[in-house]
Design an enzyme around this catalytic site. Structure first.
Site, PDB file in Angstrom:
ATOM      1  N   LYS A   1       7.738  -6.828 -15.799  1.00 45.35           N
ATOM      2  CA  LYS A   1       6.589  -5.855 -16.317  1.00 45.35           C
ATOM      3  C   LYS A   1       6.891  -4.480 -15.895  1.00 45.35           C
ATOM      4  CE  LYS A   1       2.740  -5.525 -13.647  1.00 45.35           C
ATOM      5  NZ  LYS A   1       2.512  -4.086 -13.292  1.00 45.35           N
ATOM      6  N   ASN A   2       7.059  -4.449 -14.663  1.00 41.74           N
ATOM      7  CA  ASN A   2       7.353  -2.973 -14.310  1.00 41.74           C
ATOM      8  C   ASN A   2       8.604  -2.577 -14.457  1.00 41.74           C
ATOM      9  OD1 ASN A   2       5.060  -3.276 -13.022  1.00 41.74           O
ATOM     10  ND2 ASN A   2       5.613  -3.414 -11.052  1.00 41.74           N
TER      11      ASN A   2
ATOM     12  N   ARG B   1      -2.037   2.514 -15.367  1.00 45.70           N
ATOM     13  CA  ARG B   1      -1.693   3.697 -14.858  1.00 45.70           C
ATOM     14  C   ARG B   1       0.038   3.833 -15.258  1.00 45.70           C
ATOM     15  NH1 ARG B   1      -1.740   5.551 -10.783  1.00 45.70           N
ATOM     16  NH2 ARG B   1       0.361   6.134 -10.175  1.00 45.70           N
TER      17      ARG B   1
ATOM     18  N   CYS C   1      -6.957   3.431  -7.998  1.00 49.03           N
ATOM     19  CA  CYS C   1      -7.438   1.973  -8.481  1.00 49.03           C
ATOM     20  C   CYS C   1      -7.611   1.366  -7.634  1.00 49.03           C
ATOM     21  CB  CYS C   1      -6.065   1.543  -9.093  1.00 49.03           C
ATOM     22  SG  CYS C   1      -4.711   1.187  -7.975  1.00 49.03           S
TER      23      CYS C   1
ATOM     24  N   ARG D   1      -3.254   6.407  -5.552  1.00 53.81           N
ATOM     25  CA  ARG D   1      -2.230   6.425  -6.544  1.00 53.81           C
ATOM     26  C   ARG D   1      -2.058   8.101  -6.640  1.00 53.81           C
ATOM     27  NH1 ARG D   1      -1.634   1.214  -8.661  1.00 53.81           N
ATOM     28  NH2 ARG D   1       0.530   1.828  -8.946  1.00 53.81           N
TER      29      ARG D   1
ATOM     30  N   ILE E   1      -0.068  11.605  -7.597  1.00 57.18           N
ATOM     31  CA  ILE E   1       1.039  12.276  -8.520  1.00 57.18           C
ATOM     32  C   ILE E   1       1.707  13.414  -8.163  1.00 57.18           C
ATOM     33  CG2 ILE E   1       0.089  10.621 -10.550  1.00 57.18           C
ATOM     34  CD1 ILE E   1      -1.074  13.574 -11.490  1.00 57.18           C
ATOM     35  N   ASP E   2       1.307  13.705  -6.876  1.00 53.04           N
ATOM     36  CA  ASP E   2       1.869  15.326  -6.654  1.00 53.04           C
ATOM     37  C   ASP E   2       3.470  15.329  -6.666  1.00 53.04           C
ATOM     38  OD1 ASP E   2       1.689  13.115  -4.657  1.00 53.04           O
ATOM     39  OD2 ASP E   2       1.733  14.781  -2.779  1.00 53.04           O
TER      40      ASP E   2
ATOM     41  N   ASP F   1       4.252  -5.646  -3.579  1.00 53.60           N
ATOM     42  CA  ASP F   1       3.625  -6.475  -4.667  1.00 53.60           C
ATOM     43  C   ASP F   1       3.739  -7.947  -4.062  1.00 53.60           C
ATOM     44  OD1 ASP F   1       4.787  -4.550  -7.251  1.00 53.60           O
ATOM     45  OD2 ASP F   1       3.397  -4.133  -5.902  1.00 53.60           O
TER      46      ASP F   1
ATOM     47  N   ARG G   1      -2.702  -9.067 -16.790  1.00 53.14           N
ATOM     48  CA  ARG G   1      -1.820  -8.010 -16.940  1.00 53.14           C
ATOM     49  C   ARG G   1      -0.378  -8.193 -16.476  1.00 53.14           C
ATOM     50  NH1 ARG G   1      -4.042  -2.602 -14.111  1.00 53.14           N
ATOM     51  NH2 ARG G   1      -1.933  -2.032 -15.053  1.00 53.14           N
TER      52      ARG G   1
HETATM   53  C1  EPZ Z   1       5.028   1.241  -8.905  1.00 55.10           C
HETATM   54  O1  EPZ Z   1       3.908   1.789  -8.977  1.00 55.10           O
HETATM   55  C2  EPZ Z   1       4.688  -0.298  -9.384  1.00 55.10           C
HETATM   56  N1  EPZ Z   1       4.010  -0.114 -10.964  1.00 55.10           N
HETATM   57  C3  EPZ Z   1       3.558  -0.863  -8.415  1.00 55.10           C
HETATM   58  O2  EPZ Z   1       3.463  -2.331  -8.969  1.00 55.10           O
HETATM   59  C4  EPZ Z   1       4.499  -1.039  -7.011  1.00 55.10           C
HETATM   60  O3  EPZ Z   1       3.500  -1.473  -6.222  1.00 55.10           O
HETATM   61  C5  EPZ Z   1       4.932   0.276  -6.696  1.00 55.10           C
HETATM   62  O4  EPZ Z   1       5.749   0.880  -7.773  1.00 55.10           O
HETATM   63  C6  EPZ Z   1       5.711   0.300  -5.346  1.00 55.10           C
HETATM   64  O5  EPZ Z   1       6.858  -0.459  -5.574  1.00 55.10           O
HETATM   65  C7  EPZ Z   1       4.702  -0.080 -11.887  1.00 55.10           C
HETATM   66  O6  EPZ Z   1       5.705   0.114 -11.827  1.00 55.10           O
HETATM   67  C8  EPZ Z   1       3.806   0.013 -13.126  1.00 55.10           C
HETATM   68  P1  EPZ Z   1       4.886   4.594  -6.045  1.00 55.10           P
HETATM   69  P2  EPZ Z   1       4.190   3.553  -8.534  1.00 55.10           P
HETATM   70  O7  EPZ Z   1       4.867   5.960  -6.902  1.00 55.10           O
HETATM   71  O8  EPZ Z   1       5.300   4.096  -9.268  1.00 55.10           O
HETATM   72  C9  EPZ Z   1       2.633   7.455  -3.085  1.00 55.10           C
HETATM   73  C10 EPZ Z   1       2.042  -4.039  -9.479  1.00 55.10           C
HETATM   74  O9  EPZ Z   1       1.150  -4.598  -8.719  1.00 55.10           O
HETATM   75  N2  EPZ Z   1       2.959   8.480  -4.035  1.00 55.10           N
HETATM   76  O10 EPZ Z   1       6.435   4.104  -5.560  1.00 55.10           O
HETATM   77  O11 EPZ Z   1       2.676   3.819  -8.893  1.00 55.10           O
HETATM   78  C11 EPZ Z   1       1.453   6.430  -3.697  1.00 55.10           C
HETATM   79  O12 EPZ Z   1       0.374   6.844  -3.573  1.00 55.10           O
HETATM   80  C12 EPZ Z   1       2.138  -2.483  -9.150  1.00 55.10           C
HETATM   81  O13 EPZ Z   1       2.931  -4.510 -10.495  1.00 55.10           O
HETATM   82  C13 EPZ Z   1       2.417   9.744  -3.781  1.00 55.10           C
HETATM   83  O14 EPZ Z   1       1.822  10.262  -2.612  1.00 55.10           O
HETATM   84  O15 EPZ Z   1       4.398   3.431  -7.187  1.00 55.10           O
HETATM   85  C14 EPZ Z   1       1.617   5.117  -3.070  1.00 55.10           C
HETATM   86  O16 EPZ Z   1       1.047   5.187  -1.910  1.00 55.10           O
HETATM   87  C15 EPZ Z   1       1.085  -2.070  -8.210  1.00 55.10           C
HETATM   88  N3  EPZ Z   1       2.591  10.807  -4.513  1.00 55.10           N
HETATM   89  C16 EPZ Z   1       3.195   5.026  -2.744  1.00 55.10           C
HETATM   90  O17 EPZ Z   1       3.766   6.488  -2.918  1.00 55.10           O
HETATM   91  C17 EPZ Z   1       3.136  10.638  -5.690  1.00 55.10           C
HETATM   92  O18 EPZ Z   1       3.379  11.592  -6.417  1.00 55.10           O
HETATM   93  C18 EPZ Z   1       4.113   4.335  -3.638  1.00 55.10           C
HETATM   94  O19 EPZ Z   1       3.821   4.658  -5.018  1.00 55.10           O
HETATM   95  C19 EPZ Z   1       3.508   9.269  -6.076  1.00 55.10           C
HETATM   96  C20 EPZ Z   1       3.372   8.118  -5.140  1.00 55.10           C
END
Ligand code: EPZ
Length: 440
Positions: A23-24, A95, A119, A124, A126-127, A310, A402
């Site tokens: 999926k991811n 997202r 969520c 989550r 995006i900075d 996950d 999902r």
């Molecule tokens: C991806 O999410 C996956 N989703 C998540 O899987 C997975 O848990 C995550 O990576 C970590 O492995 C998809 O690929 C669709 P991150 P993503 O950016 O990209 C913080 C599932 O169950 N952060 O690595 O959103 C954020 O808040 C889902 O399949 C910032 O602070 O994860 C989080 O605490 C859930 N600023 C951490 O980093 C940013 O700009 C990890 O986020 C971006 C992220």
């Protein structure tokens, strides 16, 4: 429609299960296809609600697509992009559609994508995404709940992420493909899904190296260097890990097929530590069993190649009946313990202390009525229901659908007593209305 899963627990899972596409990974490949002003094909596409949502997102942008669910492939023709706006309606639903930001900016030098918002599992943020795109020369502002990014020209630069964010790494990679010059991403995420995205980008003519390490280099190419490709995405390591956890929790023995064991090293190591037997049959399958009661283990979730966040809630279901006390430290998300309240209703002894969960293994769980709050918490409840005494009923299937394709069929093939039924309308007025409608 309103449905629930009913599980009669206590069956040892046996046989074999085939894992679907990741999926991811596939959601990002579908966004990456926006860069190509031609046709590409993606195979091993899992039959998931999120795939259908992402199709809606890219079709709204002017993409022509053909999704063959039975043959598990999608044809995407992004020759004409007619809109650069990914609306709140879709981004709030999933997202992952936020990943269209980097692809649209890379292709059109403009993008307007709804802020994904938080969520169930956390804020989550995006900075890192925004900082990375600004480094490439984009002007990014937040306006009316949208991220609006524009650029006269994207120019490669060196970017260091504060944390190895999967999404930020992907958005920057996508925006850098057609930028002028080279982009280096330091402290990049190393997940297998990042490697899959890089491999897809190279298959359509981009120039990406270093994916899977903490330093990724994208040498910008021109639009005419991109060309059609037929690409097969990787298996879903989290779906595989979820079935492995269920087999262990049920004290069963089964084979997992269409999996890359090397994507699951941290999970295999933890399952082995708690007493399971995991044997790798070949590069695409493994066997897992756990004849005796698992032992307690400690878990810290980490970016890849560490233990995946996950898999935290599926493993908590296993540890809830292990021998001893396990401590789980969820270091990635601030609110990813929502399964605890539901597991406690089954008789689990789990206490949350901040980012830690203390799991005191009990002899057995009891099946009750349950509600899933998010995708992986839902998986945790299914696993708990499979090994509980008695009947478990799980609502909130919109979350499970999902990320887990054909979950009833796959667990049934493994010998589980599991079914999906419609929830009867217990509200007497609705029942009367329905009866009245039937008379007409
Ligand atoms: C991806 O999410 C996956 N989703 C998540 O899987 C997975 O848990 C995550 O990576 C970590 O492995 C998809 O690929 C669709 P991150 P993503 O950016 O990209 C913080 C599932 O169950 N952060 O690595 O959103 C954020 O808040 C889902 O399949 C910032 O602070 O994860 C989080 O605490 C859930 N600023 C951490 O980093 C940013 O700009 C990890 O986020 C971006 C992220």
């Amino acid at each position: 429609m309103n449905e629930k899963i009913i599980i009669e627990g206590g069956k040892k899972l046996r046989g074999e299960v085939t894992i679907g596409g990741a999926k991811n990974a596939v959601l990002k490949l579908m966004a990456a296809a926006l860069l190509l002003d031609d046709i590409c094909e993606i195979h091993n596409v899992p039959a998931l609600a999120d795939v259908k949502t992402m199709l809606e997102v890219i079709n709204k942008l002017g993409v022509k697509s053909e999704y063959n669910e039975n043959e598990k492939f999608i044809k995407i023709d992004a020759t004409n992009i007619t809109s650069c706006t990914a609306s709140y309606e879709y981004v709030s639903k999933m997202r992952a559609s936020f990943i269209t930001l980097g692809a649209l900016l890379g292709r059109c030098n403009e993008a307007k994508v709804a802020l994904p918002g938080g969520c169930a599992i956390g804020e989550r943020r995006i900075d890192f995404h925004i900082k990375g795109l600004e480094s490439l020369g984009a002007k990014v502002k937040i306006e009316g709940g949208y991220v609006v990014a524009t650029a006269t020209k994207l120019v490669g630069s060196e970017i260091t992420l504060d944390r190895p964010s999967v999404g930020a790494t992907e958005n920057i990679m996508l925006a850098a493909v057609l930028a002028e010059g080279s982009t280096i991403i330091n402290n990049a995420a190393q997940e297998p899904e990042i490697i899959d995205l890089a491999n897809f980008l190279n298959a359509i003519g981009a120039d990406v190296s270093g994916a899977g390490s903490s330093e990724i280099i994208i040498n910008g190419v021109s639009q005419k260097d991109l060309h059609p490709a037929v690409y097969t995405t990787i298996p879903d390591r989290i779906e595989a890990g979820t079935y492995m956890a269920a087999i262990v929790a049920s004290r069963g023995k089964a084979v997992i097929k269409n999996v890359f064991p090397n994507h699951l090293s941290a999970v295999i190591s933890k399952l082995t530590e708690l007493g399971a037997n995991v044997s790798i049959i070949d590069p695409f399958s493994l066997e897992v069993s756990c004849p005796a009661r698992p032992k307690a283990v400690n878990i810290v979730t980490q970016p890849y190649p560490g233990f995946p966040t996950d898999m935290q809630s599926p493993l908590m279901a296993v540890l809830s009946t292990a021998k001893g006390i396990s401590i789980i430290n969820e270091s990635i998300y601030e609110n990813r313990f929502r399964q605890i309240a539901e597991l406690r209703r089954m008789g689990a002894d789990v206490q949350q202390e901040g980012s830690h969960a203390i799991v005191k293994g009990v002899r057995s769980l009891t099946g009750v009525q349950l509600k899933a709050s998010d995708l992986r918490a839902g998986a945790s409840l299914v696993i708990a229901g499979l090994c509980a005494n008695g009947t478990s009923e799980i609502e909130g299937l919109i979350h499970l659908d999902r990320g887990y394709e054909n979950i009833i069929e796959k667990f049934t093939m493994l010998g589980a007593d599991i079914k999906r039924v419609k929830i009867k309308d217990t509200n007497i007025n609705n029942v009367k209305n329905n009866k009245r409608k039937q008379k007409v």
